[in-house]
Design a protein around this motif. Structure first.
Motif, PDB file in Angstrom:
ATOM      1  N   LYS A  95     -10.883   0.410 -14.710  1.00 51.83           N
ATOM      2  CA  LYS A  95     -10.445   1.693 -14.180  1.00 51.83           C
ATOM      3  C   LYS A  95      -9.788   1.504 -12.821  1.00 51.83           C
ATOM      4  CE  LYS A  95     -13.560   4.368 -12.409  1.00 51.83           C
ATOM      5  NZ  LYS A  95     -14.739   5.247 -12.258  1.00 51.83           N
ATOM      6  N   PHE A 100     -11.259   9.177 -10.726  1.00 53.47           N
ATOM      7  CA  PHE A 100     -12.394   9.784 -11.408  1.00 53.47           C
ATOM      8  C   PHE A 100     -12.105   9.758 -12.898  1.00 53.47           C
ATOM      9  CE2 PHE A 100     -13.982  13.539 -13.637  1.00 53.47           C
ATOM     10  CZ  PHE A 100     -15.346  13.444 -13.408  1.00 53.47           C
ATOM     11  N   ARG A 101     -13.088   9.344 -13.697  1.00 54.40           N
ATOM     12  CA  ARG A 101     -12.890   9.276 -15.147  1.00 54.40           C
ATOM     13  C   ARG A 101     -14.109   9.849 -15.867  1.00 54.40           C
ATOM     14  NH1 ARG A 101     -10.980   3.664 -17.565  1.00 54.40           N
ATOM     15  NH2 ARG A 101      -8.924   4.471 -16.894  1.00 54.40           N
ATOM     16  N   ALA A 102     -13.863  10.796 -16.751  1.00 54.33           N
ATOM     17  CA  ALA A 102     -14.903  11.330 -17.634  1.00 54.33           C
ATOM     18  C   ALA A 102     -14.589  10.915 -19.064  1.00 54.33           C
ATOM     19  CB  ALA A 102     -14.966  12.852 -17.538  1.00 54.33           C
ATOM     20  N   GLN A 160     -15.636   2.437 -17.674  1.00 54.34           N
ATOM     21  CA  GLN A 160     -16.271   2.685 -16.371  1.00 54.34           C
ATOM     22  C   GLN A 160     -16.277   4.181 -16.016  1.00 54.34           C
ATOM     23  OE1 GLN A 160     -13.424  -0.337 -14.698  1.00 54.34           O
ATOM     24  NE2 GLN A 160     -15.236  -0.929 -13.507  1.00 54.34           N
ATOM     25  N   ASP A 162     -17.320   7.937 -14.798  1.00 50.68           N
ATOM     26  CA  ASP A 162     -18.164   8.557 -13.776  1.00 50.68           C
ATOM     27  C   ASP A 162     -19.067   9.614 -14.403  1.00 50.68           C
ATOM     28  OD1 ASP A 162     -16.931   7.391 -11.180  1.00 50.68           O
ATOM     29  OD2 ASP A 162     -15.194   8.134 -12.299  1.00 50.68           O
ATOM     30  N   VAL A 163     -18.586  10.228 -15.470  1.00 51.86           N
ATOM     31  CA  VAL A 163     -19.349  11.234 -16.207  1.00 51.86           C
ATOM     32  C   VAL A 163     -19.199  10.948 -17.691  1.00 51.86           C
ATOM     33  CG1 VAL A 163     -19.550  13.691 -16.776  1.00 51.86           C
ATOM     34  CG2 VAL A 163     -19.056  12.998 -14.426  1.00 51.86           C
ATOM     35  N   ARG A 276     -26.504   6.494 -17.887  1.00 50.25           N
ATOM     36  CA  ARG A 276     -26.862   6.009 -16.551  1.00 50.25           C
ATOM     37  C   ARG A 276     -26.708   4.502 -16.449  1.00 50.25           C
ATOM     38  NH1 ARG A 276     -32.256   9.859 -15.726  1.00 50.25           N
ATOM     39  NH2 ARG A 276     -31.105  11.766 -15.168  1.00 50.25           N
ATOM     40  N   GLY A 279     -23.393   3.520 -15.435  1.00 53.48           N
ATOM     41  CA  GLY A 279     -22.979   4.066 -14.146  1.00 53.48           C
ATOM     42  C   GLY A 279     -22.411   5.458 -14.207  1.00 53.48           C
ATOM     43  N   ALA A 280     -22.692   6.185 -15.301  1.00 55.49           N
ATOM     44  CA  ALA A 280     -22.140   7.527 -15.481  1.00 55.49           C
ATOM     45  C   ALA A 280     -23.233   8.575 -15.398  1.00 55.49           C
ATOM     46  CB  ALA A 280     -21.431   7.636 -16.830  1.00 55.49           C
ATOM     47  N   ARG A 281     -22.850   9.771 -14.971  1.00 58.59           N
ATOM     48  CA  ARG A 281     -23.759  10.909 -15.018  1.00 58.59           C
ATOM     49  C   ARG A 281     -23.696  11.519 -16.419  1.00 58.59           C
ATOM     50  NH1 ARG A 281     -21.039  11.609  -9.896  1.00 58.59           N
ATOM     51  NH2 ARG A 281     -22.505  11.538  -8.138  1.00 58.59           N
ATOM     52  N   TRP A 354     -19.178  16.690  -9.146  1.00 56.88           N
ATOM     53  CA  TRP A 354     -18.949  15.482  -9.950  1.00 56.88           C
ATOM     54  C   TRP A 354     -17.476  15.177 -10.176  1.00 56.88           C
ATOM     55  CZ3 TRP A 354     -22.813  15.750 -14.672  1.00 56.88           C
ATOM     56  CH2 TRP A 354     -24.124  15.682 -14.185  1.00 56.88           C
TER      57      TRP A 354
END
Length: 358
Positions: A95, A100-102, A160, A162-163, A276, A279-281, A354
């Motif tokens: 990434k 920011f990446r969901a 990778q 984030d969410v 988690r 590394g993501a919410r 987020w």
């Protein structure tokens, strides 16, 4: 004069008649549902996307998931990129710094069946982020939450995120029970429980359709119909389950709810843990079908209570769509419904801090 029928014989006749009636009802329901499972397109609704030529076929056999999006496909307004995600673009790995990446795993609602590439909510949300954020659409036609979990665990870590969002309709939970084969001709992985431990079976999933062979668009063959008829789940218990679920009252006191079924509970717990670990919410997003807007089912109340008790972030879109007419869905979300989903998800990400820039 006709001799009287003995009580034992009478009971036997009653039992035989009842059994015959139940078998006839089972056969009728299977045939009725089969006409929906095998329409003139030849396969289940989530396989209608298949065409005669492999170049535009958008579903394929997958040894882990049962089926998945065929990479690098274009069919009308549907584009699948080289990694098998519904998108007109590719996503860089690793990434890019500062992005920011969901990632969103889901079924046909997320994939965007009946919607063009630029109308689906993942694309709308990504566009709202500008150059600072990305939303990867991992939706696959017909998926259950079990397949969403496995897809996230296999395909999301290298992105990778984030969410990580698991976007499901209520029916995606009972789809776990279709654990071996579904009427579209593909098999499925099969989760079971050993205590509280999830055990994965039927993997690698056998290919019911030979690799490389297209699903033919046309009238299903007699063999296809017979195979689907034999392998369908029992129809009468399913009908009873649906009727019970539809009529079961939701208690006003959440403590009076029965716990979420163990298999559903452990799938959601593993989703949270796996998100988690990369590394993501984690976030569970529940989307309504048009026939559920004003009567949320008992299972939804169980999911809400589970997420509250287990601190699993939940975006429940039932309250959002109660404000809209049912015309926002034509079986699947239309462009206006996708925009409403994008707006709600974007607002929820901002509320939690987020999104891009946080």
């Amino acid at each position: 004069m006709t001799p009287p029928v003995r009580p034992a014989a009478r009971a036997g006749l009653i039992l035989a008649g009842t059994a015959a009636g139940l078998l006839a009802a089972e056969g009728f329901l299977r045939f009725h549902w089969l006409t929906g499972a095998l329409p003139p397109a030849g396969m289940d609704s989530f396989a209608r996307a298949a065409q005669e030529t492999p170049e535009v076929q958008i579903v394929r056999h997958d040894p882990l998931l049962g089926w998945s999006n065929a990479p690098s496909r274009k069919r009308g307004d549907i584009t699948i990129n080289a990694r098998g995600f519904r998108a007109e673009r590719e996503y860089a790995v690793p990434k890019p710094a500062g992005t920011f990446r969901a990632v969103v795993a889901g079924d046909s609602f997320t994939f965007g069946w009946d919607a063009a590439d630029r109308q689906i909510y993942c694309r709308r949300l990504e566009d709202s982020f500008g150059s600072s954020g990305e939303v990867v659409n991992m939706g696959v036609l017909g998926f259950g939450v079990d397949q969403m979990l496995l897809a996230l665990e296999r395909d999301a870590p290298e992105l990778q995120p984030d969410v990580a969002v698991m976007a499901a309709i209520i029916d995606d939970f009972p789809r776990i029970r279709n654990s071996i084969v579904v009427p579209n001709g593909f098999g499925k992985p099969a989760f079971s429980l050993a205590g509280e431990l999830l055990v994965l079976g039927n993997v690698p999933v056998p290919a019911r359709i030979e690799p490389g062979r297209p699903i033919v668009w046309g009238e299903p063959t007699a063999a296809q119909k017979w195979r689907a008829f034999k392998t369908m789940p029992w129809a009468l218990p399913e009908l009873a389950r649906r009727a019970f679920a539809a009529e079961r009252p939701v208690p006003s006191n959440p403590s009076a709810l029965e716990p979420l079924p163990p298999l559903y509970r452990e799938i959601l717990r593993r989703f949270r843990k796996s998100a988690r670990a990369m590394g993501a919410r984690p976030m569970l997003m529940i989307l309504p079908r048009s026939d559920e807007w004003f009567a949320p089912p008992y299972l939804l109340a169980q999911i809400r209570e589970f997420c509250r008790a287990e601190d699993l972030p939940l975006l429940d879109l039932f309250p959002v769509f109660e404000r809209f007419p049912r015309g926002f869905f034509s079986g699947h979300p239309n462009a206006a419904a996708h925009q409403a989903i994008a707006d709600a998800l974007g607002a929820d990400l901002r509320r939690r801090g987020w999104g891009p820039g946080h």
